[in-house]
Design an enzyme around this catalytic site. Structure first.
Site, short mmCIF file in Angstrom:
data_model
loop_
_atom_site.label_atom_id
_atom_site.label_comp_id
_atom_site.label_asym_id
_atom_site.label_seq_id
_atom_site.Cartn_x
_atom_site.Cartn_y
_atom_site.Cartn_z
N THR A 53 0.83 -1.22 0.00
CA THR A 53 0.00 0.00 0.00
C THR A 53 0.86 1.26 0.00
O THR A 53 1.91 1.32 0.66
CB THR A 53 -0.90 -0.02 1.25
OG1 THR A 53 -1.63 -1.23 1.24
CG2 THR A 53 -1.86 1.16 1.27
N GLY A 92 2.64 -3.21 8.18
CA GLY A 92 2.92 -3.56 9.57
C GLY A 92 4.38 -3.90 9.75
O GLY A 92 4.96 -4.66 8.98
N GLU A 335 -6.17 -5.73 3.80
CA GLU A 335 -6.17 -6.87 2.86
C GLU A 335 -7.35 -6.80 1.89
O GLU A 335 -7.99 -7.81 1.58
CB GLU A 335 -6.20 -8.19 3.66
CG GLU A 335 -5.49 -9.32 2.98
CD GLU A 335 -4.10 -8.95 2.51
OE1 GLU A 335 -3.27 -8.52 3.31
OE2 GLU A 335 -3.86 -9.08 1.30
C1 LIG Z 1 -3.28 -7.49 9.91
C2 LIG Z 1 -3.42 -6.61 8.71
C3 LIG Z 1 -2.62 -7.08 7.51
C4 LIG Z 1 -2.91 -6.33 6.32
C5 LIG Z 1 -2.23 -6.46 5.20
C6 LIG Z 1 -2.59 -5.71 4.00
O1 LIG Z 1 -3.53 -4.97 3.97
S1 LIG Z 1 -1.59 -5.98 2.63
C7 LIG Z 1 -2.30 -5.01 1.30
C8 LIG Z 1 -3.58 -5.60 0.80
N1 LIG Z 1 -4.02 -4.91 -0.35
C9 LIG Z 1 -5.09 -5.31 -1.05
O2 LIG Z 1 -5.73 -6.28 -0.70
C10 LIG Z 1 -5.37 -4.54 -2.31
C11 LIG Z 1 -6.75 -4.80 -2.84
N2 LIG Z 1 -6.81 -4.62 -4.27
C12 LIG Z 1 -6.70 -5.66 -5.18
O3 LIG Z 1 -6.50 -6.81 -4.79
C13 LIG Z 1 -6.83 -5.35 -6.65
O4 LIG Z 1 -6.38 -4.07 -6.95
C14 LIG Z 1 -8.29 -5.53 -7.14
C15 LIG Z 1 -8.67 -7.00 -6.97
C16 LIG Z 1 -9.25 -4.65 -6.35
C17 LIG Z 1 -8.39 -5.12 -8.60
O5 LIG Z 1 -7.37 -5.74 -9.32
P1 LIG Z 1 -7.22 -5.47 -10.90
O6 LIG Z 1 -7.49 -4.05 -11.15
O7 LIG Z 1 -5.90 -6.01 -11.26
O8 LIG Z 1 -8.34 -6.41 -11.43
P2 LIG Z 1 -9.78 -6.07 -12.10
O9 LIG Z 1 -10.76 -5.66 -11.02
O10 LIG Z 1 -9.61 -5.17 -13.26
O11 LIG Z 1 -10.15 -7.52 -12.59
C18 LIG Z 1 -9.42 -8.15 -13.64
C19 LIG Z 1 -9.50 -9.64 -13.46
O12 LIG Z 1 -8.58 -10.04 -12.43
C20 LIG Z 1 -9.25 -10.91 -11.53
N3 LIG Z 1 -8.56 -10.81 -10.23
C21 LIG Z 1 -8.39 -9.71 -9.46
N4 LIG Z 1 -7.69 -10.05 -8.35
C22 LIG Z 1 -7.45 -11.38 -8.45
C23 LIG Z 1 -6.78 -12.29 -7.60
N5 LIG Z 1 -6.24 -11.91 -6.44
N6 LIG Z 1 -6.71 -13.57 -8.00
C24 LIG Z 1 -7.26 -13.97 -9.15
N7 LIG Z 1 -7.91 -13.13 -9.99
C25 LIG Z 1 -8.00 -11.86 -9.64
C26 LIG Z 1 -10.67 -10.41 -11.53
O13 LIG Z 1 -11.53 -11.39 -11.02
C27 LIG Z 1 -10.87 -10.13 -13.00
O14 LIG Z 1 -11.14 -11.35 -13.68
P3 LIG Z 1 -12.06 -11.32 -15.02
O15 LIG Z 1 -13.41 -10.87 -14.56
O16 LIG Z 1 -11.44 -10.34 -15.95
O17 LIG Z 1 -12.00 -12.74 -15.45
C1 LIG Z 2 -4.54 -1.97 10.32
C2 LIG Z 2 -4.07 -1.96 8.91
C3 LIG Z 2 -2.97 -2.72 8.56
C4 LIG Z 2 -2.49 -2.68 7.25
N1 LIG Z 2 -1.38 -3.40 6.95
C5 LIG Z 2 -0.87 -3.32 5.69
C6 LIG Z 2 0.32 -4.02 5.36
O1 LIG Z 2 0.92 -4.73 6.18
N2 LIG Z 2 0.82 -3.90 4.10
C7 LIG Z 2 0.21 -3.13 3.17
O2 LIG Z 2 0.72 -3.07 2.05
N3 LIG Z 2 -0.94 -2.47 3.45
C8 LIG Z 2 -1.48 -2.53 4.68
N4 LIG Z 2 -2.65 -1.87 4.98
C9 LIG Z 2 -3.31 -1.06 3.96
C10 LIG Z 2 -4.61 -1.69 3.46
O3 LIG Z 2 -4.35 -2.83 2.69
C11 LIG Z 2 -5.40 -0.66 2.67
O4 LIG Z 2 -5.72 0.41 3.53
C12 LIG Z 2 -6.64 -1.30 2.09
O5 LIG Z 2 -6.31 -2.18 1.04
C13 LIG Z 2 -7.67 -0.25 1.60
O6 LIG Z 2 -7.11 0.58 0.64
P1 LIG Z 2 -7.22 2.18 0.73
O7 LIG Z 2 -6.69 2.58 2.06
O8 LIG Z 2 -6.58 2.68 -0.50
O9 LIG Z 2 -8.76 2.48 0.71
P2 LIG Z 2 -9.55 3.29 -0.41
O10 LIG Z 2 -9.59 2.47 -1.64
O11 LIG Z 2 -9.03 4.65 -0.53
O12 LIG Z 2 -11.01 3.27 0.23
C14 LIG Z 2 -11.77 4.43 0.53
C15 LIG Z 2 -13.23 4.24 0.03
O13 LIG Z 2 -13.22 4.17 -1.39
C16 LIG Z 2 -14.05 3.09 -1.82
N5 LIG Z 2 -13.55 2.55 -3.10
C17 LIG Z 2 -12.29 2.46 -3.54
N6 LIG Z 2 -12.25 1.87 -4.74
C18 LIG Z 2 -13.52 1.57 -5.08
C19 LIG Z 2 -14.13 0.92 -6.18
N7 LIG Z 2 -13.42 0.44 -7.20
N8 LIG Z 2 -15.46 0.78 -6.19
C20 LIG Z 2 -16.21 1.23 -5.15
N9 LIG Z 2 -15.68 1.83 -4.07
C21 LIG Z 2 -14.35 2.01 -4.02
C22 LIG Z 2 -13.91 2.05 -0.69
O14 LIG Z 2 -15.02 1.15 -0.69
C23 LIG Z 2 -13.88 2.95 0.55
O15 LIG Z 2 -15.21 3.23 0.92
C24 LIG Z 2 -3.15 -1.89 6.27
C25 LIG Z 2 -4.28 -1.14 6.63
C26 LIG Z 2 -4.74 -1.17 7.92
C27 LIG Z 2 -5.95 -0.35 8.29
#
Ligand SMILES: CCC/C=C/C(=O)SCCNC(=O)CCNC(=O)[C@H](O)C(C)(C)COP(=O)([O-])OP(=O)([O-])OC[C@H]1O[C@@H](n2cnc3c(N)ncnc32)[C@H](O)[C@@H]1OP(=O)([O-])[O-]
Ligand SMILES: Cc1cc2nc3c(=O)[nH]c(=O)nc-3n(C[C@H](O)[C@H](O)[C@H](O)COP(=O)(O)OP(=O)(O)OC[C@H]3O[C@@H](n4cnc5c(N)ncnc54)[C@H](O)[C@@H]3O)c2cc1C
Length: 572
Positions: A53, A92, A335
């Protein structure tokens, strides 16, 4: 290790080392790379963060700005943060603890961008823990919860890393800069799919903790009179208290069982992917994204219900519930933000619906979409039969998916671009995807309780709990079931009265059901949820330890209150 992390609670600097950094090496590194880094990570000879992120982008991974540009003359990648918004933000352990990070960056080679890929970057010296040259690091400051974890920021100023530090299990860059495509471009996201699956278990665990606290406390707490002159009853005797707590208790069980399914499904599909079969990837992604979103949202709400069910003491940190809520709130955003994740599930469902319309037989968790009849025959249904309840949830989900997909098609036929039609139907799409996941959780719960072999009485209790969970879902979302007449008003009334019967049936087993989660007092960290039930004695002891009680007259009295009172009195 997992238990040790739980005991510390609230997250610590190495939490992400275990749950994200090490699994990323396991899933994205070649065998050779694993030999180099995996043991170091497993033995905590290095400490890692998962740095994806950025300040400007979390959700939209394709929009990340950090670059990794290949230089064939030295066979190195140059990692760079070109803008303020490209600063890695949130990872983290990144602020003060980690000395390595897997960094998600846009890969450039031979002048072309190939999208986000993972790179292993050393960020601090192994000798003195100072940031490596070109790396700027820091902590992002206090958060709602998890303040034991140094969520951090990182900026890279043309930091050079060897070519071998790109995690190359799927995509590769050859020495001369040639890019070798992965079998699927989404394999760079495989670690996120894995982590989302683990969040389902974290949600189950958090809700299990909250219900353990609230149910135990509700047996200790006595309040009011049920009948005039009678002793005050345990608050768990009130039907409204049962109605608050038992659906959360049932959801905790449902989510445990869903997490088992998720773990098994992840293992089996990634096993097939290892052999080159990518056919399960889309379903795995849709299921993990939807389940992560649904279970964490219900858990966060459920913990707050438990807090309110504990009255005033629930609001105190002594209850442990505020910390649990803060942790669950993080799961809703981290996530993959929950709305965005549910929309990914909706995207898959719309695709499946179109395939089903085209005559394809659907399989797996979406098989029911082609099996359910669009025009239902209403009738007096047996609302105490689990099969009937599962069928009702499947009908509701199939109807809502069909409705959202048709609505979208309608918008497109009116001339809207697909993306605009998607946006204008996205509330419907979210609701349809939620109904799909809800239906999966109900079906999986019902199937799991049927497999309980050890004890007939255990199966009977779990069956009641499953009925309670399903009936609660139907009464809470009655409109969805009534809309096309699949259930009638009479069916909903029957569901409500069965639900009341289930509350009474679960009551005698409620304490055993929370004790079965086997959560030690050290893990619960709750005065209200203590196993020995000695709540009031410990509440008093806990309050006495408040820092404000260290002196009889607090220093703020001399500094502020005394002069203030003095001047007020002087004016009289
Ligand atoms: C304790 C806390 C710990 C925290 C840690 C963190 O937060 S770490 C940080 C965590 N951060 C996050 O979690 C970030 C969240 N954001 C994301 O994961 C991506 O940006 C996204 C999934 C929102 C969009 O991705 P994009 O713009 O590249 O994709 P698109 O929407 O244009 O769709 C195109 C095609 O791809 C497919 N497809 C997509 N993903 C997957 C997958 N994983 N696998 C397989 N397939 C996947 C989708 O179904 C579609 O298929 P279709 O219909 O064409 O056949
Ligand atoms: C406690 C904590 C731990 C974390 N740990 C990690 C880590 O270890 N590593 C790491 O890389 N990241 C980490 N993150 C970051 C985390 O993965 C992101 O904050 C998370 O993926 C959400 O992304 P954003 O902050 O950009 O939210 P945004 O996307 O800016 O969300 C804001 C609003 O916009 C809306 N929105 C955004 N896109 C769309 C769309 N396409 N359609 C409709 N609505 C939309 C959302 O629904 C939401 O209401 C952590 C976050 C937290 C809170």
């Amino acid at each position: 290790m997992a238990a040790a992390l739980q005991t510390l609670g609230g997250g610590i600097g190495i939490t992400l080392h275990w749950i994200a950094f090490t699994p990323t090496i396991e899933q994205q590194a070649t065998e050779e790379q694993k030999k180099k880094w995996l043991k170091l990570a497993q033995d905590v000879a290095i400490v890692g963060a998962y740095a994806q992120t950025e300040m400007g982008h979390g959700t939209f991974v394709r929009g990340l700005e950090t670059t990794a540009t290949y230089d064939p003359s030295t066979q190195e990648f140059v990692i760079n943060s070109p803008t303020l918004t490209s600063t890695k933000w949130w990872p983290g352990g990144l602020g003060k603890t980690a000395n390595h990070a897997t960094v998600m960056a846009q890969l450039y080679t031979r002048g072309k961008c190939y999208g986000p890929h993972n790179f292993m970057v050393q960020i601090r010296s192994l000798e003195n823990h100072q940031p490596c040259p070109g790396v700027t690091l820091g902590d992002i400051g206090p958060k709602m919860e998890s303040n034991g974890n140094d969520n951090g920021f990182a900026r890279f100023d043309h930091v050079r890393i060897p070519r071998e530090n790109m995690l190359m299990k799927f995509a590769r860059v050859e020495a001369d800069g040639t890019y070798v495509q992965p079998p699927s471009s989404k394999l760079a996201y495989s670690n996120m799919v894995y982590l989302r699956g683990t969040f389902v278990m974290s949600a189950a665990q958090a809700l299990a903790s909250a219900t353990t606290i609230a149910v135990r406390y509700s047996c200790v707490r006595r309040q009011s009179e049920m009948k005039p002159g009678e002793p005050e009853p345990q608050i768990l005797e009130y039907q409204t208290q049962q109605y608050k707590l038992f659906p959360q208790l049932a959801a905790a069980y449902a989510f445990w069982f869903a997490s088992w399914f998720m773990t098994q499904q992840h293992g089996s599909i990634t096993g097939s992917m290892e052999k080159g079969d990518m056919s399960g990837l889309a379903e795995l992604h849709a299921l993990s994204a939807g389940l992560k979103s649904y279970t964490t949202a219900v858990t966060a709400r459920g913990i707050d219900v438990c807090r309110m069910a504990c009255g005033g003491h629930g609001y105190s940190h002594a209850s442990g519930l505020p910390a649990l809520f803060g942790g669950a709130a993080a799961l809703c955003t981290a996530e993959g933000e929950n709305t965005v994740m549910m929309l990914q599930t909706a995207r898959y469902l719309v695709k499946c619906f179109a395939q089903s319309q085209a005559g394809k037989r659907l399989t797996g968790t979406v098989a029911y979409l082609s099996a359910v009849q669009p025009s239902p025959v209403a009738g007096n249904r047996n609302m105490s039969d689990l099969g009937t309840l599962v069928a009702a949830f499947q009908h509701r989900a199939a109807r809502m998916v069909r409705h959202a997909a048709m609505q979208m098609q309608g918008e497109m036929q009116k001339g809207k671009a697909r993306e605009d039609a998607w946006n204008s139907c996205s509330v419907l799409l979210i609701k349809a995807a939620e109904a799909h996941v809800h239906s999966f959780v109900v079906r999986n719960f019902a199937e799991t309780v049927q497999t309980v072999e050890v004890d007939e009485s255990v199966r009977a209790v779990l069956t009641s709990l499953c009925q309670l969970y399903s009936l609660y879902g139907i009464t809470e979302h009655a409109g969805d079931f009534l809309k096309d007449g699949y259930l009638t008003g009479r069916d909903i009334d029957a569901a409500s009265s069965h639900l009341s019967a289930m509350l009474a049936r679960v009551r005698p087993d409620a304490v055993a059901l929370v004790d079965a989660f086997d959560l030690h007092d050290k893990i619960l960290r709750s005065v209200l949820g203590r196993y020995d039930g000695r709540v009031y004695e410990h509440l008093y002891e806990w309050a006495k330890k408040s820092p404000l009680n260290k002196s009889e007259v607090h220093e703020s009295y001399y500094k502020y209150l005394q002069p203030f009172l003095k001047s007020n009195r002087a004016k009289l």
